[in-house]
Design an enzyme around this catalytic site. Structure first.
Site, PDB file in Angstrom:
ATOM      1  CD  GLU A   1     -10.899  36.684 -24.796  1.00  0.00           C
ATOM      2  OE1 GLU A   1     -10.093  37.158 -25.600  1.00  0.00           O
ATOM      3  OE2 GLU A   1     -11.601  37.390 -24.040  1.00  0.00           O
TER       4      GLU A   1
ATOM      5  CD  GLU B   1     -10.233  37.289 -19.580  1.00  0.00           C
ATOM      6  OE1 GLU B   1     -10.119  38.352 -20.200  1.00  0.00           O
ATOM      7  OE2 GLU B   1      -9.691  36.231 -19.929  1.00  0.00           O
TER       8      GLU B   1
HETATM    9  C1  GLA Z   1      -9.107  39.014 -23.108  1.00  0.00           C
HETATM   10  C2  GLA Z   1      -8.085  37.954 -22.817  1.00  0.00           C
HETATM   11  C3  GLA Z   1      -7.111  38.361 -21.763  1.00  0.00           C
HETATM   12  C4  GLA Z   1      -6.653  39.772 -21.965  1.00  0.00           C
HETATM   13  C5  GLA Z   1      -7.840  40.680 -22.002  1.00  0.00           C
HETATM   14  C6  GLA Z   1      -7.463  42.117 -22.181  1.00  0.00           C
HETATM   15  O1  GLA Z   1     -10.204  38.925 -22.341  1.00  0.00           O
HETATM   16  O2  GLA Z   1      -8.679  36.736 -22.455  1.00  0.00           O
HETATM   17  O3  GLA Z   1      -6.025  37.474 -21.823  1.00  0.00           O
HETATM   18  O4  GLA Z   1      -5.960  39.859 -23.176  1.00  0.00           O
HETATM   19  O5  GLA Z   1      -8.664  40.323 -23.082  1.00  0.00           O
HETATM   20  O6  GLA Z   1      -8.585  42.939 -22.151  1.00  0.00           O
END
Ligand code: GLA
Length: 666
Positions: free
Chosen positions: A147, A304
C-alpha cells in the site's frame, strides 16, 4: 486442489507463530481450498535481522510448505516497514510531518521514500529476495512493498521536489506562473527557496500542494519500479504488482501506476456495512477501468479485504452470515481474478490484533472459517462462481494453461475491457480531481469521490453495467458518460469530451466540472470554462446551500448542497430552481447530447434523471426493475445476481432466496 485460475487466500504471517502452527495452517488452507497466500509483507526484521545478514531459512520452509500443499505464494518485499536497526542507523530516513516533527519508529511506514539510505536498503533486500526465490516453484506473483501512500516533508523530499519541479516546469518563471505566486508575495527567485508544502501560517498554495502529490506519486512509483526491475533482472518472467489502496488520502495516481504493474491489484475496505455492496462495486469497476486503460484487458485482483467485518465510524460491524462469500463473488463477477483477504490468522498481539481473520482467535471451529471453506469449495467447482476462464485463458500466470496463439481478447490499451465486457455507461473518475478539490479553498467542501460514487451507485442500483474510467480511457462507444465534479480538467481531457459528444455520445456533466486547468488556474469567461460551449450554458455564481437546507426544483426533485446561478444560451432547460433559473439543462446538436446538472440532486432525483438519459441514449440495464439491494453483474459466463437483502426476491422469473448468489440462466 482447485485450479490456479483463481487466487483464493489471504495475507499469512507465519513469522508471528511457532512452526507447529504452520503445519496446522497449511492443513487448514487445503481444507478451505486456498490457492494462494501472501507472505513476507512486513517481515524485514526477520529476513535481515542485522544489516546485510539474511535469515532466509524460515521463509524457505514457508515457501516449501506452501508448494508441498499445492498453494502458490504471492511473495512480498518487506519495505513498508524497515526494522529498528535501519532507523537507528539512519535517523534522517524517518518520515517528517508537515509541521517538521520527525516521526519515530513504532509503527509501519515510518520512512522517507526519498531518503537515499532507505532506497538503497529497500533495493538490497528486494534483490536478495529475488536472487533467492525467483525460481522457487511456489512463487506465482511478486507483491512489492505494501500500500504505497506515505507522506514526508523532510529535506530529502525538498531536494528531490526541486529536481522534479525543474523537469516539470523548466524554469522558475514557468513555476511562478503555474503556481500563481504573485498571490501573497510568493514569487521565487532561487530554486533553493522552493519547499514542500510544510505547515504554514494560513492557507497554503493549492498548486504547490497538488504538484507535491504528483511528485510523491512519481517518487513512490520510482521506488516501486526500482524493486520491480531488480526482480525482473533476476527472473524476466516474474509477474510483479503492488496493492493499491483506494482513498483520496494517498498521494498515488493509480491510473498512471497501472501501466507499471503486471496485474492491477487493489485492497478494499468499505466504510459502511449497508453501503459495502455499492462501495465494492465502485472499487471493482475502478480497478477494471484502470486495468483496461493501461492495456491489461480489464484483469485485476482483489488483493485484500476484511473477512468478517466492516469498520464503520470506528466500529467493527460484523458481516452477517453469507456476506463473506457474497462480497467476494461480487468482486469476482466484476473481473477480479479471485478474492484475497487480510488476513489468514488473527494476530494475538500487535497493532492489528483485533482485525478479523479467516482463522480468528478462537481457531478454525467458527462460522467465519466454515464460510471461508464453503467459498473455497464453491470457487473450485465449475459453474458455481462467475468464471473468467475464457477471458483469462491466454495469461499463463493466471491460469494453468500455456499461452495460446493470437491476440489476447479485449486487451491492448483500450477501455474495451476483456474481463467483464464493456458497459454501455461509464463514469469518469480522476483521482487528481479529488486531490485538487481537497487541496483548494473551495466555496464549499466537496467530497469528490463521494460525488463520483453517488452517480455510480445510482446507475448500479438501476442495474446498469457501469465502467469507471480514468481520463485516458477510450470513450468512444459508451452510450452515456457521466462526468461528476471534474473540477480539474486538462485541455486534452476537455478535447476528448468534446470529441466524445461529437461522435454521438450522451455526456452528463455535473456542477464543479471543468473549472480549473492542470495548475488549478480558473478558466475565465464564466464557469465551466473548459466545457461551457459544449454544454451551451454559462455559470456566473456558485451558491452553495447551508448544511441541511433542501430546495425543490420545478420538477419536484430535491437538491441539497451545491447550487449555481447560470444561464442557458444554447441549451434547453429540463429543471428550474424555485426562482425560475435553470438547474438542469440539455444541449442537442446533430446526434450529440450534453446535459448539465448544476446542483447536488438527491438519490431518487439522480436515478430519475439517469433513467431518462439512459433511455434516450439506448443504454439498458442488465436486468430492468431490480429490487433495491439486488445486484446484477454481467460476467463473461452470463449474468449473476446478488441478493444483498434479508428477503427473498423474484428477479426475471428466478427465485432468489435471501443472501443468494446465482446465475440468471441456471
Ligand atoms: C491494509 C494493509 C494491511 C492491513 C489492513 C487492515 O489493507 O495492507 O496490512 O493493515 O489494511 O485493514
Amino acid at each position: 486442489m482447485p485450479t490456479k485460475s483463481f487466487f483464493h487466500g489471504a495475507d499469512w504471517n507465519p513469522e508471528q507463530w511457532p512452526e507447529q502452527v504452520w503445519a496446522e495452517d497449511l492443513a487448514l488452507m487445503r481444507e478451505a481450498r486456498v490457492t494462494a497466500a501472501t507472505v513476507g509483507v512486513f517481515s524485514w526484521s526477520r529476513l535481515e535481522p542485522t544489516p546485510g545478514a539474511y535469515d532466509f531459512g524460515w521463509l524457505d520452509r514457508v515457501l516449501d510448505g506452501l508448494h508441498e500443499h499445492g498453494i502458490d505464494a504471492v511473495l512480498a518485499t518487506p519495505t513498508a516497514s524497515p526494522p529498528p536497526w535501519f532507523t537507528q542507523a539512519h535517523p534522517n530516513a524517518l518520515a517528517m510531518r508537515r509541521d517538521g516533527v520527525r516521526l519515530v519508529h513504532g509503527s509501519r511506514d515510518t520512512y522517507c521514500v526519498n531518503a537515499p539510505a532507505y532506497r538503497a536498503a529497500s533495493l538490497r533486500i528486494a534483490s536478495a529476495l529475488a536472487e533467492r526465490y525467483a525460481r522457487h516453484p511456489a512463487v506465482r506473483l511478486w507483491h512489492v512493498h505494501n500500500e504505497y501512500g506515505t507522506w514526508c516533508f523532510c529535506d530529502h523530499c525538498a531536494r528531490a521536489f526541486r529536481g522534479w519541479l525543474r523537469e516539470r516546469h523548466g524554469t522558475l518563471d514557468a513555476l511562478n506562473e503555474a503556481w500563481t505566486t504573485d498571490f501573497w508575495s510568493q514569487r521565487y527567485t532561487d530554486w533553493a527557496q522552493v519547499l514542500p508544502p510544510r505547515a504554514t501560517q494560513y492557507l497554503g498554495n493549492p498548486a504547490q500542494e497538488l504538484d507535491y502529490r504528483r511528485f510523491l506519486s512519481d517518487r513512490m512509483l520510482a521506488a516501486y519500479t526500482e524493486q520491480r526491475d531488480a526482480i525482473k533482472q533476476v527472473a524476466p518472467q516474474a509477474q510483479v504488482t503492488t496493492n493499491f489502496v483506494l482513498g483520496g488520502w494517498v498521494p498515488v495516481d493509480h491510473a498512471r501506476w497501472s501501466h507499471e504493474v503486471d496485474l492491477v491489484a487493489i485492497d478494499h475496505y468499505p466504510s459502511s456495512l449497508d453501503g459495502a455492496p455499492a462501495q465494492s462495486a465502485f472499487a471493482a469497476d475502478a480497478a477494471r477501468g484502470w486495468s483496461a486503460a493501461a492495456g491489461h484487458g480489464g484483469r485485476w485482483l482483489l488483493m485484500e479485504h476484511a473477512p468478517a467485518h466492516v469498520t464503520e465510524d470506528g466500529v467493527q460491524r460484523r458481516k452477517p452470515p453469507g456476506m463473506l462469500a457474497r462480497i467476494a463473488l461480487a468482486h469476482i463477477a466484476r473481473g477480479s481474478h479471485g478474492a484475497m483477504y487480510f488476513q489468514w490468522r488473527a494476530s494475538p498481539g500487535g497493532a492489528e490484533q483485533w482485525h478479523t481473520a479467516l482463522v480468528g482467535h478462537p481457531g478454525p471451529t467458527t462460522r467465519v472459517f466454515d464460510e471461508a471453506r464453503a467459498l473455497g469449495n464453491r470457487l473450485a467447482t465449475e459453474g458455481r462462481a462467475p468464471s473468467y476462464r475464457s477471458a483469462y485463458k491466454k495469461v499463463p500466470f493466471l491460469t494453468d494453461q500455456p499461452a495460446g496463439p493470437g491476440p489476447e481478447g479485449g486487451g491492448s490499451g483500450t477501455a474495451r475491457a476483456g474481463a467483464a465486457g464493456r458497459g454501455e455507461v461509464a463514469v469518469w473518475f480522476d483521482e487528481l480531481c479529488g486531490w485538487a478539490v481537497g487541496a483548494s479553498h473551495l466555496p464549499m467542501p466537496v467530497d469528490y469521490q463521494g460525488v463520483v460514487e453517488g452517480w455510480h451507485r445510482a446507475l448500479w442500483r438501476r442495474g446498469h453495467h457501469v465502467d469507471v474510467v480514468p481520463p485516458a480511457a477510450t470513450l468512444a462507444g459508451y452510450r452515456v458518460l457521466v462526468v461528476p465534479a471534474a473540477y480539474l480538467l486538462s485541455d486534452e481531457s476537455a478535447r476528448r469530451l468534446d470529441e466524445y459528444v461529437h461522435e454521438g455520445g450522451h455526456l452528463v456533466v455535473t456542477y464543479l466540472s471543468g473549472i480549473v486547468d492542470e495548475h488549478l488556474r480558473v478558466r475565465g469567461g464564466g464557469y465551466p470554462g473548459a466545457l461551457r460551449d459544449l454544454l451551451g450554458i454559462r455559470v456566473e455564481e456558485f451558491d452553495p446551500l447551508p448544511s441541511g437546507a433542501v430546495i425543490t426544483l420545478d420538477t419536484g426533485d430535491a437538491a441539497t448542497g451545491w447550487t449555481e446561478h447560470l444561464t442557458a444560451p444554447s441549451a434547453a432547460v429540463l429543471a428550474r430552481y424555485p426562482d425560475g433559473r435553470p438547474a438542469v439543462t440539455r444541449r442537442e446538436q446533430d446526434a450529440s447530447v450534453a446535459y448539465y446538472v448544476s446542483c447536488a440532486l438527491d438519490e431518487a432525483a439522480t436515478a430519475r434523471l439517469l433513467d431518462r438519459i439512459c433511455a434516450a441514449a439506448g443504454a439498458s440495464p442488465i436486468v430492468p426493475g431490480l429490487p433495491d439491494g439486488v445486484e446484477a453483474v454481467h460476467a463473461p459466463d452470463g449474468v449473476w445476481l446478488f441478493n444483498h437483502t434479508d428477503e427473498a426476491h423474484e428477479v426475471a422469473g428466478r427465485q432468489l432466496p435471501r443472501g443468494a448468489v446465482a446465475r440468471l440462466a441456471d
